[in-house]
Design a protein around this motif. Structure first.
Motif, PDB file in Angstrom:
ATOM      1  N   LEU A   1      17.564  14.789  53.886  1.00 41.09           N
ATOM      2  CA  LEU A   1      17.833  13.448  54.180  1.00 41.09           C
ATOM      3  C   LEU A   1      16.425  12.742  53.725  1.00 41.09           C
ATOM      4  N   VAL A   2      16.588  12.001  53.255  1.00 39.80           N
ATOM      5  CA  VAL A   2      14.909  11.128  52.961  1.00 39.80           C
ATOM      6  C   VAL A   2      15.393   9.916  53.341  1.00 39.80           C
ATOM      7  N   VAL A   3      13.939   9.553  54.122  1.00 37.29           N
ATOM      8  CA  VAL A   3      13.938   7.484  54.323  1.00 37.29           C
ATOM      9  C   VAL A   3      13.060   7.349  53.438  1.00 37.29           C
ATOM     10  N   VAL A   4      13.650   6.435  53.059  1.00 37.12           N
ATOM     11  CA  VAL A   4      12.294   5.391  51.808  1.00 37.12           C
ATOM     12  C   VAL A   4      12.187   3.801  52.500  1.00 37.12           C
TER      13      VAL A   4
ATOM     14  N   MET B   1      15.386  13.818  66.311  1.00 32.26           N
ATOM     15  CA  MET B   1      14.739  14.207  64.954  1.00 32.26           C
ATOM     16  C   MET B   1      14.113  13.511  64.425  1.00 32.26           C
ATOM     17  N   LYS B   2      13.272  13.818  63.727  1.00 32.85           N
ATOM     18  CA  LYS B   2      11.677  12.628  62.940  1.00 32.85           C
ATOM     19  C   LYS B   2      11.611  12.747  61.788  1.00 32.85           C
TER      20      LYS B   2
ATOM     21  N   GLN C   1      24.100  17.233  56.676  1.00 36.06           N
ATOM     22  CA  GLN C   1      23.002  17.333  56.211  1.00 36.06           C
ATOM     23  C   GLN C   1      21.271  17.518  56.579  1.00 36.06           C
ATOM     24  N   ALA C   2      21.200  16.636  57.825  1.00 27.76           N
ATOM     25  CA  ALA C   2      20.297  16.559  58.617  1.00 27.76           C
ATOM     26  C   ALA C   2      19.652  18.386  58.942  1.00 27.76           C
TER      27      ALA C   2
ATOM     28  N   SER D   1      19.954  11.510  67.712  1.00 26.34           N
ATOM     29  CA  SER D   1      20.615  12.508  68.379  1.00 26.34           C
ATOM     30  C   SER D   1      22.135  12.872  68.087  1.00 26.34           C
ATOM     31  N   ASP D   2      22.791  11.559  68.626  1.00 27.25           N
ATOM     32  CA  ASP D   2      23.611  11.140  68.632  1.00 27.25           C
ATOM     33  C   ASP D   2      24.820  11.161  67.175  1.00 27.25           C
ATOM     34  N   VAL D   3      23.845  10.470  66.404  1.00 31.71           N
ATOM     35  CA  VAL D   3      24.876  10.569  64.347  1.00 31.71           C
ATOM     36  C   VAL D   3      24.104  11.388  63.229  1.00 31.71           C
ATOM     37  N   PHE D   4      22.531  12.588  64.207  1.00 37.00           N
ATOM     38  CA  PHE D   4      21.810  13.190  63.550  1.00 37.00           C
ATOM     39  C   PHE D   4      22.051  14.266  63.930  1.00 37.00           C
ATOM     40  N   GLU D   5      22.220  14.848  64.924  1.00 40.51           N
ATOM     41  CA  GLU D   5      22.282  16.029  65.604  1.00 40.51           C
ATOM     42  C   GLU D   5      23.165  16.341  66.698  1.00 40.51           C
ATOM     43  N   ILE D   6      24.340  16.419  66.320  1.00 42.01           N
ATOM     44  CA  ILE D   6      25.814  16.971  66.515  1.00 42.01           C
ATOM     45  C   ILE D   6      26.078  18.067  66.431  1.00 42.01           C
ATOM     46  N   GLU D   7      26.658  19.001  66.839  1.00 47.32           N
ATOM     47  CA  GLU D   7      27.782  20.069  66.287  1.00 47.32           C
ATOM     48  C   GLU D   7      28.948  19.680  65.600  1.00 47.32           C
ATOM     49  N   PRO D   8      28.949  20.159  64.232  1.00 46.59           N
ATOM     50  CA  PRO D   8      29.836  19.581  63.515  1.00 46.59           C
ATOM     51  C   PRO D   8      31.113  20.288  63.363  1.00 46.59           C
TER      52      PRO D   8
END
Length: 209
Positions: free
Chosen positions: A123-126, A1-2, A117-118, A21-28
């Motif tokens: 999530l916010v990137v600064v 995801m971007k 959270q994703a 995707s291995d960190v932010f898009e797994i099945e919780p």
């Protein structure tokens, strides 16, 4: 995801970062999350609670009434827990509430929390930023620019950034941690998780193992 990269004024820089995707898009894994949060809260307990038992109460040791013939139960000591002023029966004792969890389970729990959270677009990137001196007003201005002044937020740094940390310390709804100090409880307790751009590489390398 971007995810779009913002600057500290809240404006889009025109750049996007690719989240692993291995960190932010797994099945919780909800049970892993439950265990990690339970451990976090248990480890924070002092466990210093204590009440006096009958052996620790000051009082007379005489037998308070005769053994038989009263029509009521036998009573041998005024310090018994059945009497007012007596010791407490089965009261709390000092103890350690902490318990152990495997590293792999804790890693899974944190990835599950980040993925949750994703999915909810929290999530916010600064862009990386620093302050010349510790000043709460500077951090408040960043929160206002990002629209987070009235929300719970968690700022994740790539490493130690003392001025940013000290500037946020007086703010009740905001917490600043380094990527290595991320906890499942902290991630889920925040309304928005704000990552400094350079922290993503550290997090993805730690959690992708």
């Amino acid at each position: 995801m971007k995810v779009a990269v913002l600057d500290i004024t809240g404006k889009d820089t025109g750049r996007k970062v690719e989240l692993s995707s291995d960190v932010f898009e797994i099945e919780p894994n909800n049970h892993a999350i439950y265990l990690d949060v339970k451990q976090h809260l248990a480890n924070k307990r002092q466990g210093t609670h204590k009440s006096k038992e009958r052996a620790e109460i000051s009082g007379s040791t005489r037998k308070i009434k005769k053994q038989k013939g009263t029509g009521t139960a036998r009573a041998g000591s005024i310090k018994s827990g059945v009497f007012r002023g007596g010791g407490r029966m089965f009261g709390p004792r000092p103890r350690d509430y902490s318990f152990k969890l495997n590293k792999n389970l804790k890693r899974l729990a944190r990835k599950s929390a980040l993925s949750t959270q994703a999915k909810e677009n929290n999530l916010v990137v600064v862009e990386d930023f620093e302050f010349d001196t510790p000043k709460t007003k500077n951090f408040v201005n960043v929160l206002k620019a990002l629209g987070l002044e009235n929300k719970k937020s968690l700022f994740v740094l790539s490493g130690s950034n003392n001025n940013v940390y000290l500037s946020s310390r007086n703010l009740e709804r905001t917490k600043v941690v380094s990527g290595s100090d991320l906890s499942t409880y902290g991630i889920l307790n925040a309304g928005k998780v704000v990552f400094m751009e350079s922290s993503l590489e550290t997090i993805e390398s730690n959690f992708s193992k």
